[in-house]
Design an enzyme around this catalytic site. Sequence first.
Site, PDB file in Angstrom:
ATOM      1  N   HIS A  86      11.191   2.746   1.077  1.00 47.00           N
ATOM      2  CA  HIS A  86      10.748   4.072   1.501  1.00 47.00           C
ATOM      3  C   HIS A  86      11.186   5.147   0.509  1.00 47.00           C
ATOM      4  O   HIS A  86      11.301   6.318   0.884  1.00 47.00           O
ATOM      5  CB  HIS A  86      11.316   4.418   2.888  1.00 47.00           C
ATOM      6  CG  HIS A  86      10.867   3.515   3.976  1.00 47.00           C
ATOM      7  ND1 HIS A  86      11.437   2.283   4.204  1.00 47.00           N
ATOM      8  CD2 HIS A  86       9.885   3.652   4.905  1.00 47.00           C
ATOM      9  CE1 HIS A  86      10.841   1.706   5.229  1.00 47.00           C
ATOM     10  NE2 HIS A  86       9.892   2.514   5.677  1.00 47.00           N
ATOM     11  N   GLU A 142      -3.177  -0.463   4.490  1.00 44.04           N
ATOM     12  CA  GLU A 142      -3.419   0.506   3.421  1.00 44.04           C
ATOM     13  C   GLU A 142      -4.706   0.195   2.666  1.00 44.04           C
ATOM     14  O   GLU A 142      -5.458   1.102   2.288  1.00 44.04           O
ATOM     15  CB  GLU A 142      -2.219   0.535   2.465  1.00 44.04           C
ATOM     16  CG  GLU A 142      -0.972   1.199   3.050  1.00 44.04           C
ATOM     17  CD  GLU A 142      -0.234   0.333   4.040  1.00 44.04           C
ATOM     18  OE1 GLU A 142       0.607   0.869   4.799  1.00 44.04           O
ATOM     19  OE2 GLU A 142      -0.494  -0.895   4.055  1.00 44.04           O
TER      20      GLU A 142
END
Length: 338
Positions: free
Chosen positions: A129, A60
């Site tokens: 998540h 990321e």
Amino acid sequence: MATMNMLQAIRDALDLKMADDDNVVIFGEDVGYFGGVFRATDGLQKKYGKNRVFDAPISELGIIGAAVGMGAYGLRPVPEIQFADYILPAYDQIASEAARLRYRSSGEFFAPITIRTPCGGGIYGGQTHSQSPEALFTHVAGLKVVMPSNPYDAKGLLISSIEDDDPVIFFEPKRIYNGPFDGHHDRPVVPWSKHPASEVPEGLYRVPIGKAAVALEGSELTILAYGTMVHVAIAAAQESGINAEVIDLRTLLPLDEETIVASVKKTGRCIVLHEATQTSGFGAELATIVQEHCFYHLEAPILRVAGYDTPYPHAQEWDYFPGPARVIDAMREILETA
């Protein structure tokens, strides 16, 4: 006009902007051949080629760092962070580089980046998540933070975000990708096919960043919400019969204080509703703004309804969500206060 759910509206916005501007590029984990874990970019690599829609390593920090360089070079990158939970490794690049680039270069360089990322729960994704980290980004000067609640706004706001010269964090509530839910279980409140906001213009259009919307008009109290919680607020008002006004913030930074203040001054009561944990959540900022601007109009204390201050539960996520029942309890409490 076309009938779309939120995923289809997001994909349509990306498709139109890629056709409209050759400088728009999309990249991230699995967004190319696979079309994204939620299929938001499905078919775009085949249509526009691997130079404009491509996969990135599982880094990321690297994804956003590359996007900053692309933006400074003149491109308009739309990187995807596959889940908002994994955006933290890129936080330094977002807060220290992207948000400051225009200011530290005296306007010589820009970071016209739109960082798309699914947020919130609803898919039994567990602790890694399902989080809602929007408050971490509303504290960063130089960023814009957007979270739509319906297909019409999602498409129009995404187009506006891609065209903006400042970095935008574009949160997509995954729980309503395919339809709004009632907060208790997986049953839709209203199928997208019958939801007014599912009627989406087929061409390019813009929803302005920084402008809230009145999702439901009312006079007894105001509920400030965004993303999934807009649907929860509307469901609570409909189930309870209380004449609540629901404000869909749509954009958290910059924030439409004018619409918020006007509504609370009209109703005299305010509930702040969000899915993220309560402590230091964005609701605290909203409550402060209401107190600062509406103090002499308030007839009751401002109440917050939010996620619990615990690590995100897996098996109990539908109990964790602020649902209509909790909102109704808050509405009744605030109306009973003289």
